[in-house]
Design a protein around this motif. Structure first.
Motif, PDB file in Angstrom:
ATOM      1  N   GLU A  47      33.293  27.488  38.523  1.00 51.77           N
ATOM      2  CA  GLU A  47      32.358  28.000  37.439  1.00 51.77           C
ATOM      3  C   GLU A  47      32.902  29.149  36.669  1.00 51.77           C
ATOM      4  O   GLU A  47      33.874  29.739  37.175  1.00 51.77           O
ATOM      5  CB  GLU A  47      31.008  28.430  37.991  1.00 51.77           C
ATOM      6  N   THR A  48      32.791  29.069  35.400  1.00 52.20           N
ATOM      7  CA  THR A  48      33.419  30.254  34.466  1.00 52.20           C
ATOM      8  C   THR A  48      32.614  31.405  34.579  1.00 52.20           C
ATOM      9  O   THR A  48      31.676  31.762  33.748  1.00 52.20           O
ATOM     10  CB  THR A  48      33.556  29.738  33.220  1.00 52.20           C
ATOM     11  N   THR A  49      32.916  32.327  35.565  1.00 53.21           N
ATOM     12  CA  THR A  49      32.228  33.552  35.945  1.00 53.21           C
ATOM     13  C   THR A  49      33.048  34.783  35.308  1.00 53.21           C
ATOM     14  O   THR A  49      34.030  34.711  35.104  1.00 53.21           O
ATOM     15  CB  THR A  49      31.939  33.670  37.520  1.00 53.21           C
ATOM     16  N   ASP A  50      32.353  35.998  35.434  1.00 49.57           N
ATOM     17  CA  ASP A  50      33.131  36.955  35.214  1.00 49.57           C
ATOM     18  C   ASP A  50      34.371  37.027  36.139  1.00 49.57           C
ATOM     19  O   ASP A  50      35.248  37.711  35.719  1.00 49.57           O
ATOM     20  CB  ASP A  50      32.027  38.307  35.458  1.00 49.57           C
TER      21      ASP A  50
END
Length: 93
Positions: A47-50
Motif C-alpha cells: 500500500e502507498t503509505t507514509d
C-alpha cells in the motif's frame, strides 16, 4: 575622455560575466521521481503509505540501502524494492 568610459564599460561587462559564471549552479540536480517509486511499490503489492513515500525519499538522496530497507519493511519484495529505489533517483518521464 572616451577611453575611460569605454574601459569602464568593458570592465563592467567583464565583472557581470564573471559574476554570472560564479552564480551558476555547478551541479544541476535532476528532479526525483518519487511517484514512479511509490507506483512500483504499489504494483509489487504494498500500500502507498507514509512509510513507502519516506523510503522513496531516501532513494532520492542516494541512500539506496535505506530506501530498500524501508520498502521491504513496508512489504515490498526485495527485487521490486531495489528497482523502485533506483527509479526514485531518476528524472520523471
Amino acid at each position: 575622455m572616451r577611453r575611460p568610459i569605454r574601459t569602464a564599460g568593458v570592465l563592467t561587462g567583464l565583472i557581470l560575466t564573471i559574476g554570472g559564471i560564479a552564480a551558476a549552479p555547478t551541479s544541476p540536480t535532476a528532479p526525483a521521481d518519487i511517484p514512479a517509486c511509490t507506483q512500483m511499490a504499489a504494483q509489487a503489492g504494498a500500500e502507498t503509505t507514509d512509510a513507502v513515500t519516506a523510503a522513496c525519499r531516501r532513494g532520492v538522496v542516494g541512500d539506496l540501502q535505506g530506501c530498500v530497507s524501508g520498502l521491504t519493511e513496508a512489504g515490498v519484495p526485495g527485487g521490486a524494492a531495489n528497482g523502485a529505489c533506483r527509479l526514485a533517483a531518476h528524472e520523471p518521464r
